[in-house]
Design a protein around this motif. Sequence first.
Motif, PDB file in Angstrom:
ATOM      1  N   THR A 116      21.226  67.902  77.587  1.00 26.69           N
ATOM      2  CA  THR A 116      22.305  68.126  78.096  1.00 26.69           C
ATOM      3  C   THR A 116      23.134  69.473  77.812  1.00 26.69           C
ATOM      4  O   THR A 116      22.346  70.207  77.198  1.00 26.69           O
ATOM      5  N   ILE A 128      27.040  61.118  73.679  1.00 27.43           N
ATOM      6  CA  ILE A 128      25.734  61.371  73.657  1.00 27.43           C
ATOM      7  C   ILE A 128      25.228  61.929  72.140  1.00 27.43           C
ATOM      8  O   ILE A 128      24.375  61.475  71.786  1.00 27.43           O
ATOM      9  N   GLU A 129      26.404  62.570  71.462  1.00 30.52           N
ATOM     10  CA  GLU A 129      25.944  63.134  69.953  1.00 30.52           C
ATOM     11  C   GLU A 129      26.233  62.191  68.888  1.00 30.52           C
ATOM     12  O   GLU A 129      25.413  62.087  67.824  1.00 30.52           O
ATOM     13  N   VAL A 139      18.678  64.230  71.128  1.00 26.88           N
ATOM     14  CA  VAL A 139      19.333  65.013  72.215  1.00 26.88           C
ATOM     15  C   VAL A 139      19.166  66.507  71.957  1.00 26.88           C
ATOM     16  O   VAL A 139      18.981  67.031  70.521  1.00 26.88           O
TER      17      VAL A 139
END
Length: 417
Positions: A116, A128-129, A139
Amino acid sequence: MEDEKKLEPSFLSSDESLAVHAGERLGREKVTNSITTPVVNTVTFFYKNTSELIDSKEKKIVRQEYTRYGSPTNMVLEEKISALEGAESTLVMASGMCASTVMLLALVPKGGHIVTTTDCYKETRMFIETFLPKMGITVTLIGITDIAGLEAVVNNHQVSLFFIESPTNPFLRCMDIKLVSEICHKQGTLVCIDGTIATPMNQKALALGADLVIQSATKYIGGHNDVLAGCISGSMKLVSEIRIMHNLLGGTLSPNAAYLLIRGIKTMHLRVKQQNSTALRMAHVLEAHPKVSRVYYPGLPSHPEHHIAKRQMTGFGGLVTFEIDGDLETTIKFIDSLKIPYIATSFGGCESIVATRNWDVPREERLKYGLKDNLVRFSFGIEDFEDLKADILQALETIPVKASSFSNQNGAVSDKN
């Protein structure tokens, strides 16, 4: 009714007409002769007999069963959005964040890898993190223009998904969707675009090569700051996979909310056209003003991806982000002097909204992503342009001019953003 049965989707080719009729006059099984779509407020649906139940379970017939799995009202909304996105299928959900998180959970396997960009919606990046690593998902974050970095990651890792916003929030950076889709598809990587800021009126991400497109329908699709929703569109195969996860997690959109979105979509092309025009004109005014040090808007020739935006967008959206030539105190003075916009979260509605930095994020963390104290994000509503212009200019007049204003005007945007 006979004449209506003859209408096929190909009968209407423009977004303006599809926004009004898709999913309704074109294809809806009317249970009444009402023009507007009925709100079906029921939790469950009955079968006439056991044979019908079995036929439904064996997919021999299509029947509604339980509103968490869908309702007649929601189906109309999904068909309408699919028509605008050029998608085989659409799934509507309780919020834009719900659409993003359910999509990620459905399509990225345990131990998978995703890519991303650093410039994106704060909550999306947080999920996401912080959450995905708990599932063993790794990621990679890249800059929005780092095509070489993307190629390196997808060529050297088994990347399940590339998930990006275009334009991004809040700096309105644009990714070449056609190019990144070609790069990712060579390695079997899916591409999902969050197109909330663009809207399906300004950008057709699927036609440009993306596999999926997400919208926070709360914003321009609803358009009236009165409904929370999200949607994801794409191929029947991918959306069906996501639907299975959605049915398990239960982030269902109520039929009442679906009705509001159906109503909102019918005027979306009018609203978005006005917002596009106002934002572009105001971006030029702001860029020329000595008390504004930088303007971020893809419709401006000074924007680093203006050439990309011109190629893949038909309008540049209603959001303009800019930096006041001053410190936090000066920026607060400007915002508090505005009379038309609300100081609030969200964007895309009929009312103009102004927002500044993320107050709940430590300054050091914000600066890492280029979120300075003097940053202002202005969501233009459908008010008269001259009224908005006069309001912004009078608010700028309340703040002092700095000597540096004339030398520092509209510098290049850093790729770190």
